[in-house]
Motif scaffolding. Structure first.
Motif, PDB file in Angstrom:
ATOM      1  N   ILE A 167       0.835  -1.199   0.000  1.00 54.16           N
ATOM      2  CA  ILE A 167       0.000   0.000   0.000  1.00 54.16           C
ATOM      3  C   ILE A 167       0.873   1.253   0.000  1.00 54.16           C
ATOM      4  CG2 ILE A 167      -1.689   1.340   1.320  1.00 54.16           C
ATOM      5  CD1 ILE A 167      -2.868  -1.274   2.323  1.00 54.16           C
ATOM      6  N   GLY A 168       1.936   1.226   0.817  1.00 58.34           N
ATOM      7  CA  GLY A 168       2.842   2.372   0.869  1.00 58.34           C
ATOM      8  C   GLY A 168       3.491   2.659  -0.468  1.00 58.34           C
ATOM      9  N   VAL A 169       3.856   1.617  -1.223  1.00 64.63           N
ATOM     10  CA  VAL A 169       4.450   1.816  -2.544  1.00 64.63           C
ATOM     11  C   VAL A 169       3.457   2.511  -3.470  1.00 64.63           C
ATOM     12  CG1 VAL A 169       5.265   0.639  -4.627  1.00 64.63           C
ATOM     13  CG2 VAL A 169       6.095  -0.077  -2.378  1.00 64.63           C
ATOM     14  N   LEU A 170       2.218   2.052  -3.470  1.00 62.88           N
ATOM     15  CA  LEU A 170       1.217   2.649  -4.347  1.00 62.88           C
ATOM     16  C   LEU A 170       0.930   4.092  -3.971  1.00 62.88           C
ATOM     17  CD1 LEU A 170       0.885  -0.331  -5.207  1.00 62.88           C
ATOM     18  CD2 LEU A 170      -1.584   0.065  -5.328  1.00 62.88           C
ATOM     19  N   VAL A 171       0.824   4.355  -2.661  1.00 69.44           N
ATOM     20  CA  VAL A 171       0.597   5.728  -2.219  1.00 69.44           C
ATOM     21  C   VAL A 171       1.784   6.610  -2.598  1.00 69.44           C
ATOM     22  CG1 VAL A 171       0.313   7.198  -0.178  1.00 69.44           C
ATOM     23  CG2 VAL A 171      -0.993   5.083  -0.374  1.00 69.44           C
ATOM     24  N   GLY A 172       2.997   6.056  -2.479  1.00 69.01           N
ATOM     25  CA  GLY A 172       4.184   6.810  -2.865  1.00 69.01           C
ATOM     26  C   GLY A 172       4.210   7.145  -4.345  1.00 69.01           C
ATOM     27  N   ARG A 173       3.545   6.373  -5.161  1.00 67.09           N
ATOM     28  CA  ARG A 173       3.467   6.637  -6.604  1.00 67.09           C
ATOM     29  C   ARG A 173       2.368   7.622  -6.971  1.00 67.09           C
ATOM     30  NH1 ARG A 173       4.022   1.071  -9.958  1.00 67.09           N
ATOM     31  NH2 ARG A 173       6.199   0.616  -9.497  1.00 67.09           N
ATOM     32  N   GLY A 174       1.581   8.024  -5.996  1.00 62.67           N
ATOM     33  CA  GLY A 174       0.543   9.008  -6.272  1.00 62.67           C
ATOM     34  C   GLY A 174      -0.867   8.502  -6.081  1.00 62.67           C
ATOM     35  N   ALA A 175      -1.050   7.238  -5.700  1.00 65.61           N
ATOM     36  CA  ALA A 175      -2.389   6.705  -5.491  1.00 65.61           C
ATOM     37  C   ALA A 175      -2.956   7.232  -4.178  1.00 65.61           C
ATOM     38  CB  ALA A 175      -2.346   5.178  -5.462  1.00 65.61           C
ATOM     39  N   ASP A 176      -4.268   7.491  -4.161  1.00 65.97           N
ATOM     40  CA  ASP A 176      -4.906   7.831  -2.894  1.00 65.97           C
ATOM     41  C   ASP A 176      -5.065   6.562  -2.068  1.00 65.97           C
ATOM     42  OD1 ASP A 176      -8.086   6.956  -3.088  1.00 65.97           O
ATOM     43  OD2 ASP A 176      -7.151   7.352  -5.037  1.00 65.97           O
ATOM     44  N   PHE A 177      -5.132   6.730  -0.735  1.00 69.95           N
ATOM     45  CA  PHE A 177      -5.134   5.575   0.151  1.00 69.95           C
ATOM     46  C   PHE A 177      -6.279   4.621  -0.152  1.00 69.95           C
ATOM     47  CE2 PHE A 177      -7.115   3.752   3.973  1.00 69.95           C
ATOM     48  CZ  PHE A 177      -6.146   2.824   4.308  1.00 69.95           C
ATOM     49  N   ALA A 178      -7.515   5.155  -0.286  1.00 67.03           N
ATOM     50  CA  ALA A 178      -8.683   4.297  -0.441  1.00 67.03           C
ATOM     51  C   ALA A 178      -8.568   3.411  -1.674  1.00 67.03           C
ATOM     52  CB  ALA A 178      -9.956   5.143  -0.503  1.00 67.03           C
ATOM     53  N   THR A 179      -8.165   4.010  -2.809  1.00 65.76           N
ATOM     54  CA  THR A 179      -8.061   3.233  -4.041  1.00 65.76           C
ATOM     55  C   THR A 179      -6.879   2.274  -3.973  1.00 65.76           C
ATOM     56  OG1 THR A 179      -8.943   5.159  -5.209  1.00 65.76           O
ATOM     57  CG2 THR A 179      -8.051   3.387  -6.559  1.00 65.76           C
ATOM     58  N   ALA A 180      -5.775   2.713  -3.378  1.00 64.68           N
ATOM     59  CA  ALA A 180      -4.613   1.830  -3.227  1.00 64.68           C
ATOM     60  C   ALA A 180      -4.963   0.627  -2.377  1.00 64.68           C
ATOM     61  CB  ALA A 180      -3.451   2.609  -2.606  1.00 64.68           C
ATOM     62  N   GLU A 181      -5.711   0.853  -1.309  1.00 66.08           N
ATOM     63  CA  GLU A 181      -6.077  -0.250  -0.427  1.00 66.08           C
ATOM     64  C   GLU A 181      -6.990  -1.238  -1.145  1.00 66.08           C
ATOM     65  OE1 GLU A 181      -7.584  -2.719   2.567  1.00 66.08           O
ATOM     66  OE2 GLU A 181      -8.871  -1.330   1.465  1.00 66.08           O
ATOM     67  N   ASP A 182      -7.920  -0.722  -1.934  1.00 67.74           N
ATOM     68  CA  ASP A 182      -8.781  -1.606  -2.732  1.00 67.74           C
ATOM     69  C   ASP A 182      -7.962  -2.439  -3.709  1.00 67.74           C
ATOM     70  OD1 ASP A 182     -11.182  -0.897  -1.569  1.00 67.74           O
ATOM     71  OD2 ASP A 182     -11.607   0.701  -3.008  1.00 67.74           O
ATOM     72  N   ALA A 183      -7.010  -1.793  -4.356  1.00 63.56           N
ATOM     73  CA  ALA A 183      -6.193  -2.481  -5.350  1.00 63.56           C
ATOM     74  C   ALA A 183      -5.353  -3.577  -4.707  1.00 63.56           C
ATOM     75  CB  ALA A 183      -5.296  -1.483  -6.078  1.00 63.56           C
ATOM     76  N   VAL A 184      -4.786  -3.297  -3.534  1.00 65.21           N
ATOM     77  CA  VAL A 184      -3.972  -4.296  -2.841  1.00 65.21           C
ATOM     78  C   VAL A 184      -4.845  -5.456  -2.365  1.00 65.21           C
ATOM     79  CG1 VAL A 184      -2.486  -4.711  -0.847  1.00 65.21           C
ATOM     80  CG2 VAL A 184      -2.193  -2.641  -2.201  1.00 65.21           C
ATOM     81  N   GLN A 185      -6.052  -5.164  -1.923  1.00 65.23           N
ATOM     82  CA  GLN A 185      -6.958  -6.246  -1.533  1.00 65.23           C
ATOM     83  C   GLN A 185      -7.285  -7.145  -2.729  1.00 65.23           C
ATOM     84  OE1 GLN A 185      -8.735  -7.425   1.332  1.00 65.23           O
ATOM     85  NE2 GLN A 185      -7.011  -6.412   2.340  1.00 65.23           N
ATOM     86  N   ASP A 186      -7.510  -6.536  -3.907  1.00 67.77           N
ATOM     87  CA  ASP A 186      -7.758  -7.334  -5.118  1.00 67.77           C
ATOM     88  C   ASP A 186      -6.550  -8.217  -5.431  1.00 67.77           C
ATOM     89  OD1 ASP A 186     -10.254  -6.261  -5.399  1.00 67.77           O
ATOM     90  OD2 ASP A 186      -9.685  -4.781  -6.926  1.00 67.77           O
ATOM     91  N   ALA A 187      -5.359  -7.650  -5.280  1.00 72.18           N
ATOM     92  CA  ALA A 187      -4.144  -8.424  -5.526  1.00 72.18           C
ATOM     93  C   ALA A 187      -3.992  -9.541  -4.499  1.00 72.18           C
ATOM     94  CB  ALA A 187      -2.922  -7.501  -5.491  1.00 72.18           C
TER      95      ALA A 187
END
Length: 398
Positions: free
Chosen positions: A20-40
């Motif tokens: 999640i931290g990597v995705l947020v560091g790339r510019g993703a908002d927390f909510a969408t990053a968390e959803d994406a990581v859960q899908d993964a």
């Protein structure tokens, strides 16, 4: 389970905050990053048993980033944020060599998530659910099963929690006390279904301890271990609750007790006393007694005095009344009860215990029955009703 190995699933959960931290560091908002990581995460649970990757973290980053791009591309309108994020993706290949793949940044990302998920704007139940997902790496289905609610209900709770903290940055300092409160709430939920929330809370608290320099984090971990050590003795073979005084202490886990006391002693030596350290000290004195008659109630009452200085609440005063009643006699304990609200949880159970110790069995039986009417669980109600019946018959406690 992954690779039919529980340790592998735990490893996967521990990777989630960093990804999640990597995705947020790339510019993703927390909510969408968390959803994406859960899908993964769900895809990993489905595919890894047959085809486990060599670089699990890199695999999760790659798949989560793809999921994230799929989510934002599915939106009806293209925003500047999407253009910026997609441009960043083109400029930075997805590999495991992300900032924070090794070293302190990885830990910082996870610590940020602890603080964010325990945000003071969140209700306790929402903070717990979000912590279990974003920090603990549990799926919505696993959390729902642990709380015995429909998956859709838990999904809505998590979605509302993420909406509440939308736009909040992952930066410190955060409120460590809120994080500890959230973790203790997880611990107290206990075990339901396949997900052991007690073990999960201990795991997350251990992890928090490696990322902070706090005697209170160690105090909470010690408290959890000392309580968990008595777990096997809390119920009999018929599922009936067994009070602390009646438990078979040979069943207590002495290894966990030793570890908990060692962690507590090191925390107390730092001379930064907090409420969890004080509670752990009380639990340690109970755990250290080989027999109920060996319990050092004088010291326990003294630790309740310390706890009152740190957190003066009616519940602490109620528990202190029990300790005073054991240390100085039931009359002293009953005197401590005066002025406390009868609506407090377990008030009548405490008064019944002290009345019984004073020899007033008739009043004690009536109070045990009254306490049973207000019990928070069926197991507690059954226990108090048995206490009432025993006291009416004039039998001594076991």
């Amino acid at each position: 389970m992954i690779d039919a190995d529980p340790l592998a699933e735990v490893e996967l959960r521990e990777l989630v905050p960093a990804v999640i931290g990597v995705l947020v560091g790339r510019g993703a908002d927390f909510a969408t990053a968390e959803d994406a990581v859960q899908d993964a995460l769900i895809e990993a649970l489905r595919t890894w048993p047959e085809d486990p990757p060599r670089d699990r973290r890199g695999w999760l980053v790659t798949v989560a980033w793809r999921k994230f791009l799929d989510i934002i591309r599915a939106e009806d309108s293209r925003t500047r944020r999407e253009e910026r994020v997609v441009a960043a993706a083109l400029a930075a290949p997805v590999t495991s060599a992300e900032p924070g793949a090794h070293g302190a940044r990885n830990a910082d990302d996870t610590l940020d998530l602890y603080f964010l998920c325990a945000h003071p704007r969140l209700r306790p139940a929402s903070a717990v659910a979000l912590t279990l997902r974003a920090v603990g790496g549990l799926t919505t289905k696993q959390i729902a099963e642990a709380y015995m609610v429909p998956e859709a209900t838990m999904a809505q709770r998590i979605s509302r929690a993420k909406a509440t903290i939308a736009g909040r940055r992952l930066d410190r300092p955060g409120d460590l006390s809120s994080v500890l409160t959230t973790l203790y709430l997880v611990f107290n939920e206990g075990h339901s279904g396949e997900t052991d929330l007690v073990a999960e809370a201990i795991r997350l608290t251990r992890r928090l301890g490696t990322m902070t320099d706090s005697a209170e984090v160690d105090g909470l971990l010690a408290l959890m271990l000392l309580h968990h050590a008595r777990r096997a003795a809390r119920f009999d073979s018929a599922g009936r609750l067994i009070a602390l005084a009646d438990q078979d202490r040979k069943v207590w886990d002495r290894r966990l007790i030793g570890e908990g006391i060692g962690i507590l002693q090191a925390a107390l030596a730092r001379d930064h006393l907090g409420e969890y350290q004080a509670q752990a000290a009380i639990a340690a004195l109970h755990a250290d007694a080989q027999h109920v008659d060996d319990t050092d109630w004088v010291q326990i009452a003294q630790w309740y005095d310390e706890l009152l200085r740190l957190r003066d609440t009616p519940i602490v005063r109620l528990n202190r009344a029990v300790a005073v009643g054991e240390a100085d006699g039931p009359a002293a304990g009953l005197a401590e009860l005066r002025g406390l609200d009868e609506d407090l949880p377990r008030y009548f159970a405490v008064e019944a215990h002290l009345r019984e110790r004073s020899g007033d069995l008739e009043t004690a039986a009536r109070l045990y029955a009254r306490a049973a009417e207000r019990a928070a669980s069926l197991a507690e109600r059954d226990h108090l009703n048995r206490q009432a019946a025993r006291t009416r018959s004039g039998r001594e406690p076991r």
